[in-house]
Design a protein around this motif. Structure first.
Motif, PDB file in Angstrom:
ATOM      1  N   ALA A 164       0.844  -1.200   0.000  1.00 46.34           N
ATOM      2  CA  ALA A 164       0.000   0.000   0.000  1.00 46.34           C
ATOM      3  C   ALA A 164       0.876   1.245   0.000  1.00 46.34           C
ATOM      4  CB  ALA A 164      -0.916   0.004   1.218  1.00 46.34           C
ATOM      5  N   ILE A 165       0.515   2.216  -0.817  1.00 45.87           N
ATOM      6  CA  ILE A 165       1.251   3.480  -0.884  1.00 45.87           C
ATOM      7  C   ILE A 165       0.725   4.394   0.210  1.00 45.87           C
ATOM      8  CG2 ILE A 165       1.733   5.512  -2.302  1.00 45.87           C
ATOM      9  CD1 ILE A 165       1.461   3.696  -4.759  1.00 45.87           C
ATOM     10  N   LEU A 166       1.590   4.705   1.177  1.00 43.83           N
ATOM     11  CA  LEU A 166       1.211   5.576   2.286  1.00 43.83           C
ATOM     12  C   LEU A 166       1.487   7.038   1.971  1.00 43.83           C
ATOM     13  CD1 LEU A 166       2.545   3.461   5.296  1.00 43.83           C
ATOM     14  CD2 LEU A 166       0.254   3.457   4.271  1.00 43.83           C
ATOM     15  N   ALA A 167       2.419   7.286   1.057  1.00 43.41           N
ATOM     16  CA  ALA A 167       2.719   8.665   0.638  1.00 43.41           C
ATOM     17  C   ALA A 167       3.394   8.613  -0.722  1.00 43.41           C
ATOM     18  CB  ALA A 167       3.612   9.368   1.644  1.00 43.41           C
ATOM     19  N   MET A 168       3.124   9.635  -1.530  1.00 45.20           N
ATOM     20  CA  MET A 168       3.775   9.781  -2.831  1.00 45.20           C
ATOM     21  C   MET A 168       3.827  11.271  -3.133  1.00 45.20           C
ATOM     22  SD  MET A 168       2.662   8.343  -6.609  1.00 45.20           S
ATOM     23  CE  MET A 168       3.145   6.644  -6.296  1.00 45.20           C
ATOM     24  N   CYS A 169       5.035  11.807  -3.212  1.00 46.94           N
ATOM     25  CA  CYS A 169       5.199  13.255  -3.381  1.00 46.94           C
ATOM     26  C   CYS A 169       6.177  13.559  -4.509  1.00 46.94           C
ATOM     27  CB  CYS A 169       5.736  13.902  -2.095  1.00 46.94           C
ATOM     28  SG  CYS A 169       4.683  13.664  -0.655  1.00 46.94           S
ATOM     29  N   ASN A 170       5.928  14.675  -5.160  1.00 46.18           N
ATOM     30  CA  ASN A 170       6.862  15.248  -6.126  1.00 46.18           C
ATOM     31  C   ASN A 170       6.986  16.736  -5.849  1.00 46.18           C
ATOM     32  OD1 ASN A 170       7.242  12.908  -8.131  1.00 46.18           O
ATOM     33  ND2 ASN A 170       5.039  13.120  -8.100  1.00 46.18           N
ATOM     34  N   TYR A 171       8.168  17.255  -6.109  1.00 49.32           N
ATOM     35  CA  TYR A 171       8.376  18.694  -5.996  1.00 49.32           C
ATOM     36  C   TYR A 171       9.317  19.127  -7.121  1.00 49.32           C
ATOM     37  CZ  TYR A 171       9.196  23.321  -4.115  1.00 49.32           C
ATOM     38  OH  TYR A 171       9.257  24.686  -3.976  1.00 49.32           O
ATOM     39  N   PRO A 172       9.024  20.244  -7.823  1.00 44.91           N
ATOM     40  CA  PRO A 172       7.931  21.203  -7.617  1.00 44.91           C
ATOM     41  C   PRO A 172       6.564  20.567  -7.865  1.00 44.91           C
ATOM     42  CG  PRO A 172       9.642  22.134  -9.030  1.00 44.91           C
ATOM     43  CD  PRO A 172       9.919  20.667  -8.916  1.00 44.91           C
ATOM     44  N   SER A 173       5.565  21.143  -7.188  1.00 43.40           N
ATOM     45  CA  SER A 173       4.194  20.686  -7.346  1.00 43.40           C
ATOM     46  C   SER A 173       3.355  21.836  -7.892  1.00 43.40           C
ATOM     47  CB  SER A 173       3.655  20.185  -6.005  1.00 43.40           C
ATOM     48  OG  SER A 173       3.761  21.208  -5.020  1.00 43.40           O
ATOM     49  N   PHE A 174       2.036  21.687  -7.847  1.00 44.09           N
ATOM     50  CA  PHE A 174       1.154  22.732  -8.348  1.00 44.09           C
ATOM     51  C   PHE A 174      -0.132  22.698  -7.538  1.00 44.09           C
ATOM     52  CE2 PHE A 174      -0.058  18.900 -10.532  1.00 44.09           C
ATOM     53  CZ  PHE A 174      -1.434  18.973 -10.659  1.00 44.09           C
ATOM     54  N   ASP A 175      -0.885  23.767  -7.594  1.00 46.33           N
ATOM     55  CA  ASP A 175      -2.168  23.848  -6.904  1.00 46.33           C
ATOM     56  C   ASP A 175      -3.262  23.467  -7.899  1.00 46.33           C
ATOM     57  OD1 ASP A 175      -4.483  24.429  -5.565  1.00 46.33           O
ATOM     58  OD2 ASP A 175      -3.924  26.477  -5.004  1.00 46.33           O
ATOM     59  N   PRO A 176      -3.903  22.313  -7.718  1.00 43.50           N
ATOM     60  CA  PRO A 176      -4.939  21.899  -8.681  1.00 43.50           C
ATOM     61  C   PRO A 176      -6.152  22.824  -8.692  1.00 43.50           C
ATOM     62  CG  PRO A 176      -4.871  20.417  -6.797  1.00 43.50           C
ATOM     63  CD  PRO A 176      -3.686  21.306  -6.683  1.00 43.50           C
ATOM     64  N   ASN A 177      -6.325  23.650  -7.645  1.00 39.52           N
ATOM     65  CA  ASN A 177      -7.399  24.640  -7.666  1.00 39.52           C
ATOM     66  C   ASN A 177      -7.133  25.725  -8.705  1.00 39.52           C
ATOM     67  OD1 ASN A 177      -9.054  23.779  -5.246  1.00 39.52           O
ATOM     68  ND2 ASN A 177      -7.082  24.083  -4.263  1.00 39.52           N
ATOM     69  N   GLU A 178      -5.856  25.943  -9.007  1.00 40.79           N
ATOM     70  CA  GLU A 178      -5.448  26.995  -9.944  1.00 40.79           C
ATOM     71  C   GLU A 178      -4.596  26.401 -11.057  1.00 40.79           C
ATOM     72  OE1 GLU A 178      -6.758  29.844  -9.528  1.00 40.79           O
ATOM     73  OE2 GLU A 178      -7.486  29.658  -7.470  1.00 40.79           O
ATOM     74  N   TYR A 179      -5.013  25.255 -11.571  1.00 40.78           N
ATOM     75  CA  TYR A 179      -4.195  24.565 -12.569  1.00 40.78           C
ATOM     76  C   TYR A 179      -3.976  25.412 -13.821  1.00 40.78           C
ATOM     77  CZ  TYR A 179      -8.471  23.564 -15.219  1.00 40.78           C
ATOM     78  OH  TYR A 179      -9.630  23.676 -15.949  1.00 40.78           O
ATOM     79  N   GLY A 180      -4.887  26.334 -14.101  1.00 44.38           N
ATOM     80  CA  GLY A 180      -4.740  27.186 -15.273  1.00 44.38           C
ATOM     81  C   GLY A 180      -3.571  28.140 -15.183  1.00 44.38           C
ATOM     82  N   ASP A 181      -3.033  28.332 -13.972  1.00 41.23           N
ATOM     83  CA  ASP A 181      -1.894  29.227 -13.804  1.00 41.23           C
ATOM     84  C   ASP A 181      -0.568  28.558 -14.140  1.00 41.23           C
ATOM     85  OD1 ASP A 181      -3.662  31.142 -12.943  1.00 41.23           O
ATOM     86  OD2 ASP A 181      -3.293  30.816 -10.807  1.00 41.23           O
ATOM     87  N   VAL A 182      -0.585  27.220 -14.332  1.00 46.46           N
ATOM     88  CA  VAL A 182       0.642  26.484 -14.626  1.00 46.46           C
ATOM     89  C   VAL A 182       1.033  26.719 -16.084  1.00 46.46           C
ATOM     90  CG1 VAL A 182       1.710  24.201 -14.763  1.00 46.46           C
ATOM     91  CG2 VAL A 182       0.138  24.746 -12.883  1.00 46.46           C
ATOM     92  N   THR A 183       2.231  27.238 -16.289  1.00 48.22           N
ATOM     93  CA  THR A 183       2.689  27.560 -17.644  1.00 48.22           C
ATOM     94  C   THR A 183       3.426  26.407 -18.308  1.00 48.22           C
ATOM     95  OG1 THR A 183       4.702  28.545 -16.713  1.00 48.22           O
ATOM     96  CG2 THR A 183       2.832  30.017 -17.122  1.00 48.22           C
ATOM     97  N   ASP A 184       3.958  25.471 -17.526  1.00 45.73           N
ATOM     98  CA  ASP A 184       4.694  24.328 -18.063  1.00 45.73           C
ATOM     99  C   ASP A 184       3.925  23.058 -17.727  1.00 45.73           C
ATOM    100  OD1 ASP A 184       6.444  22.364 -18.872  1.00 45.73           O
ATOM    101  OD2 ASP A 184       8.174  23.132 -17.766  1.00 45.73           O
ATOM    102  N   VAL A 185       3.364  22.399 -18.735  1.00 47.03           N
ATOM    103  CA  VAL A 185       2.532  21.219 -18.490  1.00 47.03           C
ATOM    104  C   VAL A 185       3.328  20.070 -17.884  1.00 47.03           C
ATOM    105  CG1 VAL A 185       0.864  21.779 -20.286  1.00 47.03           C
ATOM    106  CG2 VAL A 185       2.863  20.404 -20.864  1.00 47.03           C
ATOM    107  N   ASN A 186       4.648  20.112 -17.965  1.00 47.85           N
ATOM    108  CA  ASN A 186       5.451  19.060 -17.350  1.00 47.85           C
ATOM    109  C   ASN A 186       5.272  19.021 -15.835  1.00 47.85           C
ATOM    110  OD1 ASN A 186       6.698  18.000 -19.722  1.00 47.85           O
ATOM    111  ND2 ASN A 186       8.055  19.771 -19.781  1.00 47.85           N
ATOM    112  N   TYR A 187       4.829  20.143 -15.258  1.00 45.98           N
ATOM    113  CA  TYR A 187       4.576  20.180 -13.824  1.00 45.98           C
ATOM    114  C   TYR A 187       3.438  19.246 -13.431  1.00 45.98           C
ATOM    115  CZ  TYR A 187       7.683  24.053 -12.526  1.00 45.98           C
ATOM    116  OH  TYR A 187       8.783  24.825 -12.246  1.00 45.98           O
ATOM    117  N   PHE A 188       2.581  18.875 -14.379  1.00 40.08           N
ATOM    118  CA  PHE A 188       1.466  17.996 -14.082  1.00 40.08           C
ATOM    119  C   PHE A 188       1.882  16.532 -14.018  1.00 40.08           C
ATOM    120  CE2 PHE A 188      -1.220  21.321 -16.470  1.00 40.08           C
ATOM    121  CZ  PHE A 188      -1.461  22.029 -15.314  1.00 40.08           C
TER     122      PHE A 188
END
Length: 578
Positions: free
Chosen positions: A271-295
């Protein structure tokens, strides 16, 4: 003097009055008959006509399911915490061709919504324009104030937006609810992979309309015609997720890395207890992300050459074949030639006579080549496949990549030699931590999973049961290599991986980054470890890409691992065992 005539003296006066009175009687009778016809004889027809003016068939949207994490802070009972929820808003839009009072419309919307007055005024005056937006996120209160004003040409319709309370934390797991063509759909992560289950099934049903002909919000939602989306409960523990993501972010910044990934598995279940990447993004404001690789979720998407973190697996293969033991020795001359190609240690030095445990502890390339040289090439390849490399793990997230085994299948000695220390093949972080987890789990590869339950609208629950993929090496081999890795963690890396009171196993990897087919001076740093022994509860991977201010993973990912593992033994309430 002229004589005034009386009415009775006019020849046709009485005749005219009679006709007038008769006409009034006829009209009255006609009204009575008409009312009788409408209210009695044609009652059903006119009732249907009236209903048609206030009701109509329309698409009834299903409620999108909620994505939950678990939180075991208050054990023994875990609580559910929403990571993605739907929230109803109202889209306020204009039909300029219907607007007769554009200034009033602009005054109203600018006052209630806070939008720019001149912009709305300009939009409301566009000729032959059927649609102009005012806002897509008006509240229920704002919508009612606007619609009660009764200005023609202003309309409202309910719209649902996703809300992500934890913002950047875990955004790569969740993905976001975005736009594809004319539809709004889940994109990336769980939102994308589970789109159909989360979305449910829309239906057509009867809804009510107000005096302006607008659909009265929320009426259709209670009719039970749509099949609401399923709720998804993750194996992710929100508290662990928050701590891991926080430590990863701090590590990326501290060691001037381009990016980082961290994963925590529950050892015996996968079972995956945690999975993180950084840099991350705010999915509430996904339209503000200029580089789609951040997704992109690097934990499953980015395949890289792992380097020396791969050596415990190669050592396990040699031990499982009965070719070496922890105490087997060889003499290191600093270089070995395979198929005419020289292979050197990372420091290009000779280290003399060394045991296999010291090979792992000092991360000697020549030593791991020695350990695996007698393993048949096809057998080595089959083991690597059995550890799960070269194919997707099957975790239920979008974008998972299989990695590549390069030329290993060709059977050439040099490709086996380079693969033995993690060069010439590519793996994803999830593949890497899952394979090491097999050593921690007595030689059995577990299926990693992140969805614990799917709760459907019909109240049925689908639970994920831990699944053993296969046995890769014997339990004895796994225990032997685990003990070797404990020695590595305790006696190497300047004790940066060890935790007082616990047996912790681990291995680093510092691998050159390949660009345009050439190895560069840039490096990826990885640490994979598990603990506490002899019955590990967690397996952790930490990876940093292109670290700039330290040379080796022992100085970067190892201390990050130590902070995460130290937190885990406390949070999981694991007592010291030594």
């Amino acid at each position: 003097m002229r004589k005034i005539q009386r009415v009775s003296d006019v020849p046709n006066a009485r005749w005219r009055l009679n006709w007038l009175a008769g006409g009034m009687v006829v009209a009255f009778v006609a009204v009575i008959v008409r009312l009788f016809f409408i209210q009695v004889l044609a009652h059903e027809y006119y009732l249907d006509l009236a209903d048609a003016q206030h009701t109509r068939f329309a698409d009834i949207a299903a409620k999108r399911g909620v994505i939950y994490a678990r939180d075991h802070t208050n054990e023994p009972e875990s609580t559910l915490y929403p990571l993605a929820i739907s929230k109803a808003f109202f889209e306020i839009y204009l039909t300029p061709s219907e607007i007769t009072r554009p200034i009033n419309a602009a005054d109203l919307l600018s006052e209630v919504l806070g939008v720019d007055h001149d912009t709305i005024l300009q939009r409301s005056q566009k000729e032959n324009d059927p649609y102009e937006t005012g806002t897509s996120k008006a509240t229920d209160e704002q919508m009612r104030v606007i619609m009660d004003a009764g200005i023609e040409g202003i309309h409202a319709r309910e719209t649902v937006w996703r809300n992500y309370p934890d913002k950047e934390i875990g955004s790569h797991i969740i993905g976001f609810f975005g736009v594809e063509g004319s539809e709004r759909v889940g994109k990336y992560g769980l939102e994308g992979y589970w789109q159909s289950e989360l979305a449910g099934i829309d239906e057509k049903g009867m809804v009510m309309r107000d005096g302006l002909g607008q659909i009265i919000p929320s009426i259709g939602g209670d009719l039970g015609l749509a099949e609401d989306g399923a709720d998804i409960v993750l194996s992710v523990d929100r508290t662990i997720q928050y701590e891991v993501c926080t430590q990863l972010q701090a590590g990326v910044q501290r060691f001037a890395a381009d990016s980082g990934t961290a994963i925590v598995l529950e050892t015996d279940t996968g079972a995956i207890l945690a999975m993180c990447n950084y840099p991350s993004f705010d999915p509430n404001e996904y339209g503000d992300v200029t580089d789609v690789n951040y997704f992109n979720n690097s934990a499953v998407f980015e395949a890289y050459e792992p380097g020396s973190v791969f050596k415990p697996l190669s050592m396990a293969i040699a031990i499982d074949q009965g070719l070496v033991s922890p105490s087997t020795t060889y003499e290191d001359f600093g270089e070995v030639t395979v198929d005419g190609r020289p292979i050197k240690n990372f420091d290009e030095k000779a280290h003399g006579v060394k045991t296999m445990t010291e090979v792992l502890q000092e991360s000697l390339n020549t030593g791991i080549v020695f350990a695996t040289r007698q393993v048949p090439n096809r057998k080595f390849y089959d083991y690597i496949r059995a550890f799960g490399f070269g194919e997707r793990t099957g975790v239920q997230l979008s974008q998972e990549m299989p990695g590549s085994l390069g030329e290993l299948a060709s059977g050439a000695d040099v490709y086996k030699a380079t693969a033995s220390f993690g060069q010439g093949i590519t793996v994803t972080p999830l593949q890497m931590v899952s394979s090491i987890n097999a050593l921690a789990n007595g030689g059995i590869l577990m299926q990693p999973y992140i969805v614990d339950e799917v709760r459907r609208s019909d109240n049925t629950i689908e639970r994920t049961e831990p699944r053993q993929v296969r046995r890769v090496v014997s339990a004895e081999t796994a225990d032997t290599v685990s003990a070797m890795m404990i020695r590595v963690a305790e006696e190497g890396y300047d004790h940066k991986a060890s935790i007082p009171g616990y047996y912790i196993a681990g291995k680093t990897g510092t691998a050159q980054i390949v660009e345009k087919g050439e190895y560069t001076a840039k490096t990826n740093h990885t640490f994979v470890g598990f603990g506490p022994g002899p019955d590990p509860r967690f397996t952790v991977l930490v990876k940093l890409s292109n670290v700039k201010n330290v040379a080796f993973a022992s100085d970067s990912t190892t201390p990050i691992f130590n902070k995460i593992a130290s937190f885990l033994v406390q949070y999981l309430k694991i007592p010291p065992n030594r």
